[in-house]
Design a protein around this motif. Structure first.
Motif, mmCIF file in Angstrom:
data_model
loop_
_atom_site.group_PDB
_atom_site.id
_atom_site.type_symbol
_atom_site.label_atom_id
_atom_site.label_comp_id
_atom_site.label_asym_id
_atom_site.label_seq_id
_atom_site.Cartn_x
_atom_site.Cartn_y
_atom_site.Cartn_z
ATOM 1 N N SER A 293 42.715 70.877 63.185
ATOM 2 C CA SER A 293 41.273 71.427 62.947
ATOM 3 C C SER A 293 41.522 72.885 62.390
ATOM 4 O O SER A 293 42.234 73.528 62.892
ATOM 5 C CB SER A 293 40.701 71.135 64.273
ATOM 6 O OG SER A 293 41.407 72.055 65.353
ATOM 7 N N ALA A 294 40.255 73.114 61.565
ATOM 8 C CA ALA A 294 40.414 74.475 61.266
ATOM 9 C C ALA A 294 39.767 75.230 62.359
ATOM 10 O O ALA A 294 39.054 75.079 63.297
ATOM 11 C CB ALA A 294 39.240 74.589 59.963
ATOM 12 N N THR A 299 36.139 78.090 58.741
ATOM 13 C CA THR A 299 34.747 77.305 58.521
ATOM 14 C C THR A 299 33.593 77.935 58.020
ATOM 15 O O THR A 299 32.452 77.335 57.724
ATOM 16 C CB THR A 299 34.221 76.368 59.921
ATOM 17 O OG1 THR A 299 33.924 77.462 60.610
ATOM 18 C CG2 THR A 299 35.399 75.575 60.178
ATOM 19 N N ARG A 300 33.652 79.356 57.776
ATOM 20 C CA ARG A 300 32.956 80.201 57.622
ATOM 21 C C ARG A 300 33.008 80.795 55.879
ATOM 22 O O ARG A 300 34.365 80.545 55.778
ATOM 23 C CB ARG A 300 32.796 81.586 58.069
ATOM 24 C CG ARG A 300 31.957 81.204 59.544
ATOM 25 C CD ARG A 300 31.811 82.475 60.667
ATOM 26 N NE ARG A 300 31.262 82.055 61.806
ATOM 27 C CZ ARG A 300 31.917 81.602 62.644
ATOM 28 N NH1 ARG A 300 33.187 81.096 62.802
ATOM 29 N NH2 ARG A 300 31.356 81.330 63.781
ATOM 30 N N PHE A 304 37.015 81.264 54.532
ATOM 31 C CA PHE A 304 37.422 80.596 53.583
ATOM 32 C C PHE A 304 38.186 81.449 52.429
ATOM 33 O O PHE A 304 39.123 81.393 51.863
ATOM 34 C CB PHE A 304 36.633 79.586 53.169
ATOM 35 C CG PHE A 304 37.161 78.425 52.309
ATOM 36 C CD1 PHE A 304 38.297 77.855 52.857
ATOM 37 C CD2 PHE A 304 36.453 77.944 51.280
ATOM 38 C CE1 PHE A 304 38.873 76.797 51.846
ATOM 39 C CE2 PHE A 304 37.277 77.182 50.574
ATOM 40 C CZ PHE A 304 38.287 76.317 50.817
#
Length: 548
Positions: A293-294, A299-300, A304
């Motif tokens: 999982s990231a 995830t922003r 990224f």
């Protein structure tokens, strides 16, 4: 025609073997680089000839040349320039071989590495190579066309350098030495093209392949520097060291260039062999398996973008730290270096009403800032690379807006530029403090580096504006750092008018630490950078996305 299993295993084609289609791909590569390579070649040639002219003006007498030779004979001077044998008879030709050959060789290697990566690994990464290989094109055609393109560019540069120096009429710069000088640059370029032929087989990403080849260039320069300071043995492990040990304009030895050609041939042969041991689009080094999982940051958009550009940021920060440290190591000798050189002392004193050491530091900081702006340009243009590779389209098909996506890369470019400048200032300051015995130069040089941040942001802003409104013309942004270097570093020597220097954003930055900080100019440049970014984002929101 159908390919047989034997053909597939050996990389041959029923339509003409492993090199089928090389001529067509070569013509296509030359057409694609019809602007890029002439700009590289023209800039390197013009810079070399301008340096010769500045040497003629600055070191016009034997006493001037003897004085600078004495200074460069120190360990720090040899590490930054070349082997001490050039200093035995330090004419203008010897100065070119000693001070310019190693530096320009790094840029020639950069040119050929990027050329090979562009026409091989980038083609595979974007999927174009797979489409081309569906026709009658051999397995080795792409690599061969790329190597020939890089070789032709190196030879063209070598020829222009030889012709320009030979026709200059400068004292001690004859035609025989000029031909060797040009050949040395060509040989180094061809050698590093061979190195790139290997690195493009290792990883499936063009940036990674280019990064490994650039690391090889850095290692070659470091080995050359360490060898020139020490006994000289380490220099024989470096293509740059081989080129400098031709002792051009002094002994004019051609045979060290054979080592460059042998390296090029051997590395290219290894590259061909390795290419048959991997699938198209894949690399010999398997990609690392990511976490299940990231992280929250990934995830922003900004997180990224930082993940995508962290290698570029780390590389520039480390490189500029080392560059700053090299300049800092001779800061304590700055006054001795130019004490007996009236013209150079006058040029440096024009920087500001300060000590020669401070004025020297301010002059060097221009070079550091321009190199840091290269990072800003590359980071700001990353959205264009994502768009042309087809990765932007699925990303923007989500709830992510175009403005936030571009803004995330701009944030990395601007904040990363500050980090890179701080790394350069820190290296310059720490070694400068050790060289001068004054710890106070550390904060001074950190501040001097940060003073150029607004100019760096303007440069990145120009790239964003071009990306938004004229994406096919984004390469034009490179004019900004090149122009800044010419008018900022060579301007005082070439007596370029002040109004031409002020056309560059770097021309509005005070020469800290020789001058005081101009906060009004910094605020103005920051406002211009913000306007350019806003203008570019507005254009990107209004134009069509390039899709695959």
């Amino acid at each position: 025609m159908e390919r047989t299993a034997a053909d597939s295993a050996t990389g041959t084609d029923a339509g003409g073997g492993a090199l089928a289609g090389t001529g067509v791909l070569l013509r296509f590569a030359l057409r694609r680089d019809r602007v890029r390579l002439p700009v590289w070649i023209g800039a390197l040639t013009a810079g070399t000839l301008a340096s010769l002219s500045s040497f003629e003006q600055t070191y016009s007498t034997d006493a001037d040349r003897t004085a600078i030779a004495k200074t460069l004979g120190s360990p720090a001077g040899l590490a930054m320039s070349g082997p001490g044998h050039y200093l035995d008879d330090y004419g203008l030709g010897a100065m070119m071989g000693h001070q310019m050959l190693g530096f320009v060789a790094v840029l020639v290697g950069l040119m050929t590495v990027l050329t090979v990566a562009r026409h091989t690994r980038t083609e595979e990464e974007t999927g174009r190579a797979e489409l081309v290989r569906a026709a009658v094109v051999g397995r080795h055609a792409h690599l061969t066309a790329a190597l020939v393109t890089a070789t032709l560019a190196s030879l063209a540069l070598g020829g222009l350098l030889a012709a320009g120096l030979g026709a200059s009429g400068a004292e001690g710069v004859g035609w025989h030495g000029s031909l060797l000088y040009g050949a040395a640059h060509a040989a180094v370029g061809i050698a590093f093209a061979g190195v790139a032929a290997v690195t493009v087989q290792v990883t499936q990403h063009s940036r990674g392949a280019s990064g490994m080849a650039l690391a090889a260039i850095g290692a070659a320069y470091a080995l050359r520097a360490a060898g020139d300071v020490g006994g000289g043995a380490l220099s024989w492990l470096s293509p740059i060291g081989w080129a400098q040990r031709t002792y051009v304009f002094v002994d004019d030895r051609w045979w060290p260039l054979l080592l460059c050609l042998l390296l090029a041939a051997g590395a290219a042969a290894v590259g061909y062999v390795l290419s048959t041991r991997r699938d198209l689009g894949a690399g010999l080094r398997a990609a690392r398996t990511g976490r299940g999982s990231a992280s929250g940051l990934l995830t922003r958009p900004v997180g990224f973008a930082l993940r995508q550009q962290r290698g570029l940021l780390y590389g520039f920060a480390a490189g500029l730290f080392v560059l700053g440290a090299m300049y800092g190591s001779i800061l304590g000798q700055a006054e001795d270096m130019i004490e007996d050189l009236a013209e150079l002392r006058e040029v440096v004193r024009q920087v500001g009403d300060a000590s020669l050491a401070e004025s020297f530091a301010a002059t060097v900081m221009i070079v550091v800032a321009v190199i840091a702006s290269v990072h800003g340009v590359m980071a700001a243009l990353r959205p264009r690379a994502e768009e042309t590779a087809g990765r932007a389209e699925p990303l923007l098909a989500t709830g992510l807006s175009r403005a936030r996506w571009v803004g995330s890369h701009v944030a990395v470019a601007t904040a990363g530029g500050v980090v890179v400048l701080l790394a350069a200032g820190l290296g310059f300051g720490l070694l400068g403090a050790a060289s001068t015995g004054d710890a106070g130069v550390v904060p001074d040089l950190l501040g001097a580096a940060l003073a150029y941040a607004p100019a760096l942001w303007v440069t990145a802003g120009v790239g964003v504006a071009l990306f938004g409104w004229a994406p096919r013309a984004t390469a034009a942004v490179w004019i900004v750092p090149v122009y800044a270097f010419v008018v900022g570093y060579l301007g005082p020597i070439l007596e370029i008018p002040d109004w031409l220097a002020e056309l560059s954003p770097f021309g509005h930055v005070p020469r800290v630490p020789a001058e005081g900080m101009d906060w009004g100019a910094a605020a103005g440049l920051t406002a211009v950078a913000a306007a350019l970014v806003a203008f570019g984002i507005a254009g990107f929101r209004r134009r069509d996305l390039e899709t695959k």
